[in-house]
Design an enzyme around this catalytic site. Structure first.
Site, short mmCIF file in Angstrom:
data_model
loop_
_atom_site.label_atom_id
_atom_site.label_comp_id
_atom_site.label_asym_id
_atom_site.label_seq_id
_atom_site.Cartn_x
_atom_site.Cartn_y
_atom_site.Cartn_z
N CYS A 184 0.93 -1.22 -0.08
CA CYS A 184 0.02 0.02 -0.01
C CYS A 184 0.83 1.27 0.19
O CYS A 184 0.58 1.99 -0.70
CB CYS A 184 -1.09 -0.10 1.18
SG CYS A 184 -0.40 -0.62 2.77
N HIS B 112 -2.87 6.43 4.66
CA HIS B 112 -1.46 6.24 5.08
C HIS B 112 -1.14 7.93 4.52
O HIS B 112 -1.38 8.07 3.44
CB HIS B 112 -0.79 5.19 4.26
CG HIS B 112 -1.07 3.72 4.73
ND1 HIS B 112 -1.64 3.50 5.72
CD2 HIS B 112 -0.38 2.70 4.07
CE1 HIS B 112 -1.55 2.32 5.69
NE2 HIS B 112 -0.92 1.67 5.09
#
Ligand code: A2P
Length: 348
Positions: free
Chosen positions: A130, A243
């Site tokens: 990710c 994130h």
């Protein structure tokens, strides 16, 4: 997209698996049938899909007969064990685990960056980590313009990247602390509530974590340029979704902050949010539930030539996992690549 496919989601009950089902539905993926697979623990569980429900079946070596495309998000060990059997059944696998990412037989793909790599697939296509995905979406257009020499990245990663148990652990710990109880620590090595953990995954011999080395190795594979030097520090923070990354990029040639903003405004899948005077910059709460990779705080690093700093944020469960996986499947369909050239390619 006129053809229609039978699609399996392996790990359908997990945080990413559920998002995969939602993404297939929202993007109207050409699936005539969708099969939800998970461990024996989940047999019979109902998952919402297209106004109805899917009943979860156990993932076994024989789950893939008649399946054209399988999206895996059930952990590395599970992919290692079951993906070769899916391919043996003639099913193309797009795998969200780290199991196949650095395997030379498997393209590692972010469609905005290297969709061309799909052309050589042998049955398993890997979805990158990710943190890597959101970074390369931003780096790729800048690399084309000014050649990246070195990247220094520090990440601030949400707990959803670890899966549903970690989301529950942060939630529980916050409640326990507010109720003056001792917070229970099960998923992470230390408490995550009101804390930051400079450890994601295990430590390796070189004292970096596996997550940090994934960012280093995967970026070079996706960007197809071994000259790019990268160093990473990956940190888990008490955020549920989204994130964030502080990215320092040194180029071969000069690139002004304005040039970078213009290039990124034109880049596919990127939204520039960069107006310091108005306190506008991306945050996890900006990105959560969104498809785009957001970038802001673009500014010149005044400590050395040809270097920019920037702040990159994305929903790790969407672009970082489920969305990118479905986008790979869409590209396979578009390019007429839903086929397995050699069903035995991954059987030992
Ligand atoms: P299950 O819910 O039956 O345990 P998350 O990353 O959110 O924890 O989700 C992990 C996903 O991977 C879940 O759907 C989980 O199913 C699935 N999974 C984990 N181990 C296996 C396994 N050995 N076989 C099949 N599915 C598995």
């Amino acid at each position: 997209m006129s053809a229609s496919y039978t699609v399996a989601v392996a790990g359908a009950t997990g945080a990413v698996g559920r998002e995969m089902l939602a993404t297939l539905e929202v993007r109207d993926f050409p699936a005539s049938k969708v099969v939800a697979l998970a461990s024996a623990r989940s047999i019979g569980t109902s998952l919402p899909f297209r106004g109805g429900e899917l009943t979860v079946r156990e993932l076994t070596e024989d789950s893939f007969h008649g399946v054209d495309i399988a999206l895996f998000s059930a952990g590395g060990g599970t992919s290692e064990r079951f993906a070769p059997h899916a391919v043996r059944s003639g099913c193309v696998v797009v795998d969200n685990s780290s199991a196949w990412r650095m395997d030379d037989r498997c393209p590692l793909v972010v469609p905005e960056v290297n969709a061309h790599a799909l052309g050589k697939h042998k049955g398993i296509i890997a979805n990158p980590n990710c943190s890597t995905i959101q970074m390369v979406v931003v780096l790729s257009p800048l690399h084309k313009a000014a050649s990246i020499r070195r990247v220094v990245v520090s990440t601030y990663q949400a707990v959803s990247g670890t899966g549903q148990k970690a989301v529950a652990e942060l939630d529980n710990q916050v409640r326990q602390i507010f109720n003056m109880a001792e917070p229970e620590v099960k998923v992470y090595p230390h408490r995550i509530a009101f804390n930051c953990l400079p450890q994601i995954d295990v430590f390796l011999e070189n004292d970096y974590t596996k997550e940090e080395m994934k960012m280093v190795l995967e970026t070079v594979k996706i960007m197809e340029d071994e000259k790019i030097k990268i160093t990473a520090t990956t940190v888990r923070v008490p955020v549920f979704y989204g994130h964030s990354e502080s990215v320092n990029v040194e180029f071969e040639r000069r690139l002004s902050a304005n040039d970078a903003r213009s290039l990124l405004r034109e880049a596919k899948g990127v939204v520039v949010l960069d107006n310091p005077a108005e306190k506008i910059y991306p945050m996890p709460i900006t990105a959560a539930g969104e498809d785009a990779v957001f970038v802001g705080r673009i500014r010149v690093d005044e400590s050395q030539p040809n270097t920019l700093n920037m702040w990159v944020v994305a929903d790790n469960v969407r672009k970082g996992a489920a969305l990118n996986t479905v986008q790979i499947a869409e590209a396979l369909v578009r390019e007429n690549l839903v086929r397995v050239p050699d069903p035995t390619a991954f059987l030992n």
